[in-house]
Write an enzyme that holds these catalytic residues in place. Sequence first.
Site, PDB file in Angstrom:
ATOM      1  N   CYS A   1       0.692  -1.062  -0.017  1.00 28.39           N
ATOM      2  CA  CYS A   1      -0.060  -0.131   0.018  1.00 28.39           C
ATOM      3  C   CYS A   1       0.824   1.379   0.025  1.00 28.39           C
ATOM      4  CB  CYS A   1      -1.022   0.049   1.285  1.00 28.39           C
ATOM      5  SG  CYS A   1      -1.729   1.508   1.664  1.00 28.39           S
TER       6      CYS A   1
ATOM      7  N   TYR B   1      -5.318   6.207  -9.167  1.00 29.22           N
ATOM      8  CA  TYR B   1      -6.547   5.574  -8.728  1.00 29.22           C
ATOM      9  C   TYR B   1      -7.882   5.944  -9.571  1.00 29.22           C
ATOM     10  CZ  TYR B   1      -4.182   3.157  -4.950  1.00 29.22           C
ATOM     11  OH  TYR B   1      -3.409   2.372  -4.129  1.00 29.22           O
TER      12      TYR B   1
END
Length: 341
Positions: free
Chosen positions: A52, A183
Site C-alpha cells: 500500500c 486510482y
Amino acid sequence: MSRDDGDDGNTGYGRRAFKRSKAHFADRITADGRDGWPVEAGRYRLVVSRACPWASRSLVSRRLLGLEDALSLAVADPIQDDRSWRFTLDEDGRDPVLGIRYLSEAYDRRESDYPGGVSVPAIVEVSSGRLVTNDYQQLTLDLATEWTALHREGAPDLYPAALRDEIDEVMADVYEDVNNGVYRAGFATGQEEYEAACAGVFRRLELLAGRLERQRYLVGDTITEADIRLFTTLVRFDAVYHGHFKCNRWKLTENRVLWGYIRDLYQTPGFGDTVDFDHIKRHYYQVHTGINPTRIVPLGPDLAGWLTPHHREELGGRPFGDGTPPGPVRPEERIPAAHTP
C-alpha cells in the site's frame, strides 16, 4: 487498503467516478495527549501492508526518524480475503504482539458496525488491542512533529516549520493529481472519466519533472514529507500503475528527470529498504479482480536499473539536512532479496 476498491479502505468506487473517503478514525497521538493518546514508547503498534502506498509513507518515516524501538511494526499479507487484511505472514496466522488474525479485530474493539473498510496504515494500542487511528494523511506528519522526543539522534526534520506552507501546497497537488490520480484512472468506469484522470496524472508529472530538473528535492535542499509522498507512488508506477491502472503514456524509466529522482530516493537509506516489489505486484494484480479478473501477475518490469547511478548529487542538496542516515534495517524487517533489485 481494502478489497478491490482502491487498496486502502478509505475509498469509494461506483459506476460514475472513483472517490476516496476520509479516514473514519482520526484521533491523533500527540506529545500532550490531547486526544487521549499520548506519545509513549512501546504503547502502540503500526500495522501496514508493504503493498500500500499510503502505508508505505509510514514505513519510510518510521525508518528515517528512527522510531523502530518506540513503535513496533506488524506487516499484513498483501493478499486479502473477505475480512480484509490478515496476518498470515506470521506464525499460526496471528500477529505475535496483538494476538489477532485480522486487523478488523482491532477495528471492532474500537467500534462495531463502523462505516468504511479496514484500512492501512493503522496504529493499534497494544494493551487494549483497540485501533487508535487510520488517518493516513495526518499519521506521518505527527510522527515527524509530535514524536520528536523519541526520534533517533540525527533524525532529519521532515516537516520544517519554515517550509510548511510550501510543502503543504506541493503535497496537495501531488495528492490530487498523482497519489490519488492514478486510482481515479485505474478505477474509472467510463472513457471520459479515465482520460481526464490519466491526463491529469501526466500533466502533474511533467510539472514535477520541470521543478526537479532544477533542484534535488521537492522543497528546500533536504528530504521532506513531500518527497516521501511522491516516492510511494513513483516507486510503484512502472510496476503497477503503468499497466494495471492504464497510466501508460510513458514509463517512469522514459523520463530522465523523474527516473533519476526516484532512483536517488530509492538508494537513500530509509526509502528503498522498505519497498517490497513482490508484495506490490501481487496485491494489485491479484486483489483488484474487477480490473484483472485472471489474477495473473506480470513478470516485469526488470528491476535492475533501480541501483544504477543517478547523478542527482550534482544538484547539491543534503538528504538529511544537519542529521544523519538511519542505521541498518533490523533483520526481522529486511525485505527478501528475491523481492528487490
